[in-house]
Scaffold this active site. Structure first.
Site, mmCIF file in Angstrom:
data_model
loop_
_atom_site.group_PDB
_atom_site.id
_atom_site.type_symbol
_atom_site.label_atom_id
_atom_site.label_comp_id
_atom_site.label_asym_id
_atom_site.label_seq_id
_atom_site.Cartn_x
_atom_site.Cartn_y
_atom_site.Cartn_z
ATOM 1 N N ILE A 153 35.956 46.086 30.581
ATOM 2 C CA ILE A 153 37.182 46.618 29.982
ATOM 3 C C ILE A 153 36.855 47.676 28.936
ATOM 4 O O ILE A 153 37.506 48.723 28.868
ATOM 5 C CB ILE A 153 38.013 45.483 29.369
ATOM 6 N N THR A 229 43.316 43.759 22.377
ATOM 7 C CA THR A 229 43.808 43.259 23.662
ATOM 8 C C THR A 229 42.837 42.224 24.217
ATOM 9 O O THR A 229 42.876 41.912 25.405
ATOM 10 C CB THR A 229 43.968 44.409 24.680
ATOM 11 N N ALA A 230 41.964 41.696 23.345
ATOM 12 C CA ALA A 230 40.904 40.778 23.795
ATOM 13 C C ALA A 230 41.281 39.324 23.554
ATOM 14 O O ALA A 230 41.796 38.643 24.446
ATOM 15 C CB ALA A 230 39.585 41.132 23.106
ATOM 16 N N ARG A 231 41.040 38.823 22.335
ATOM 17 C CA ARG A 231 41.335 37.441 21.979
ATOM 18 C C ARG A 231 41.937 37.399 20.585
ATOM 19 O O ARG A 231 41.424 38.026 19.657
ATOM 20 C CB ARG A 231 40.056 36.576 22.025
ATOM 21 N N ASP A 255 48.028 42.604 21.438
ATOM 22 C CA ASP A 255 48.520 41.939 22.648
ATOM 23 C C ASP A 255 48.191 40.449 22.629
ATOM 24 O O ASP A 255 48.700 39.693 23.439
ATOM 25 C CB ASP A 255 47.897 42.583 23.892
ATOM 26 N N GLU A 260 49.656 31.320 20.427
ATOM 27 C CA GLU A 260 50.538 31.879 21.453
ATOM 28 C C GLU A 260 51.363 30.775 22.096
ATOM 29 O O GLU A 260 50.812 29.726 22.435
ATOM 30 C CB GLU A 260 49.705 32.619 22.510
ATOM 31 N N HIS A 278 50.807 39.304 25.244
ATOM 32 C CA HIS A 278 49.635 38.985 26.064
ATOM 33 C C HIS A 278 49.854 39.415 27.522
ATOM 34 O O HIS A 278 49.804 38.606 28.447
ATOM 35 C CB HIS A 278 49.313 37.489 25.992
ATOM 36 N N ILE A 279 50.060 40.721 27.697
ATOM 37 C CA ILE A 279 50.356 41.259 29.029
ATOM 38 C C ILE A 279 49.245 42.167 29.562
ATOM 39 O O ILE A 279 49.474 42.965 30.469
ATOM 40 C CB ILE A 279 51.687 42.040 29.022
ATOM 41 N N ALA A 281 46.785 41.848 31.553
ATOM 42 C CA ALA A 281 46.561 41.805 33.003
ATOM 43 C C ALA A 281 47.863 41.700 33.784
ATOM 44 O O ALA A 281 47.844 41.456 34.989
ATOM 45 C CB ALA A 281 45.652 40.628 33.353
#
Length: 305
Positions: A153, A229-231, A255, A260, A278-279, A281
């Site tokens: 990524i 956008t990782a963790r 993200d 969550e 968290h989108i 993917a």
């Protein structure tokens, strides 16, 4: 018949393909205690990020010894106790190639959003305001993007940033990559000091300690923008909020979150923060590719001996 349990959803085309191949596929989410009972009667378990596969689940699976394969539909496997699963004779796989482009594109999307105050502009106009002066942003052309982590990524994000005229620097645990000669490898401290934008592209790690914390934020440029956008665990949300309030961090694009669904309303409603649920993917293409890789893993394990 080989039984496959899919707890966090999977592309319909992948389910159909597995059924055509003679597998029984059950798609249902289970809370941890119920999951521990269910895994005793399945040969493979397919999860995304919502399902956590920890020792109690693995111990339950080992009671019958039927579970042979766990697949994480996505890049990381930090929601699975991989080494413990291996000790129990359970193989763990993921789908590292499937969603790289989608997550990289979202990272770039957040980069644009924070550079041009798109989130604030959108919300304020929906509320009937015309905040033109407050929406003054910066160009990303010629700016330095620092990538922390340079796997698939990170590499895809670098390609897109370079095409936009950004200087790309990166740091990772393994050192400079031969295939990344067009970008500059730097130490963590150098990256923090030099980058105008910082984007995170690495797993959480076993200790699960925030990388973006007060200490590291202090090392950054004034007015830096942070993309994650990782963790979620990689960012100390309170430290980030403090930095947003005092201006050390100009903006953030997020993200993923420490909890969550996100409950930190101060963070997700902050005018300097661009947020998505968290989108990374969540594209039609990524879901199809993830499903295809999952099918490949299952076929290779149970049909090719």
């Amino acid at each position: 018949m080989i039984r496959i349990l899919v707890t966090d959803g999977m592309a319909k085309s992948a389910v159909k393909r597995l059924e055509e191949l003679g597998f029984e596929v059950v798609t249902q989410f289970f809370e941890p205690e119920a999951l521990a009972e269910q895994v005793k009667t399945f040969d493979a378990l397919v999860v995304r990020s919502a399902t956590k596969v920890r020792k109690p689940v693995l111990d339950a699976a080992a009671e019958t010894g039927r579970l042979k394969l766990i697949i994480r539909g996505g890049v990381g496997v930090d929601n699975i106790d991989v080494s413990y699963a291996n000790e129990k004779g359970i193989e763990v796989k993921n789908t590292p190639n499937a969603s790289s482009a989608s997550v990289a594109e979202l990272a770039i999307g957040h980069l644009f959003a924070v550079a041009r105050n798109l989130a604030f502009a959108n919300v304020s106009m929906r509320n009937g305001a015309w905040e033109k002066k407050a929406c003054t942003g910066v160009e990303i052309y010629g700016k330095t993007l620092g990538l922390i982590g340079f796997g698939r990524i990170g590499a895809e994000t670098a390609k897109r940033a370079k095409a936009l005229g950004m200087k790309v620097i990166y740091t990772n645990r393994s050192g400079p990559k031969v295939e990344a000669e067009e970008y500059s490898w730097v130490s963590m401290d150098e990256l923090l000091a030099e980058a105008d934008f910082i984007s995170l592209h690495l797993p959480a790690g076993k200790d699960a300690q925030p990388l973006i914390n007060q200490e590291n934020i202090a090392k950054m440029k004034d007015g830096v923008c942070i993309i994650n956008t990782a963790r979620g665990v990689l960012v100390d949300e309170e430290a980030l909020l403090e930095a947003l309030e005092n201006g050390k961090v100009a903006a953030a694009g997020l993200d993923v979150y420490q909890e969550e669904p996100v409950k930190n309303l101060r963070l997700c409603s902050h005018p300097k923060v661009s947020v998505t649920p968290h989108i990374g993917a969540s594209t039609a293409e990524a879901q199809e590719h993830i499903g295809e890789e999952i099918v490949e893993h299952i076929v290779r394990r149970f049909c090719v001996q």
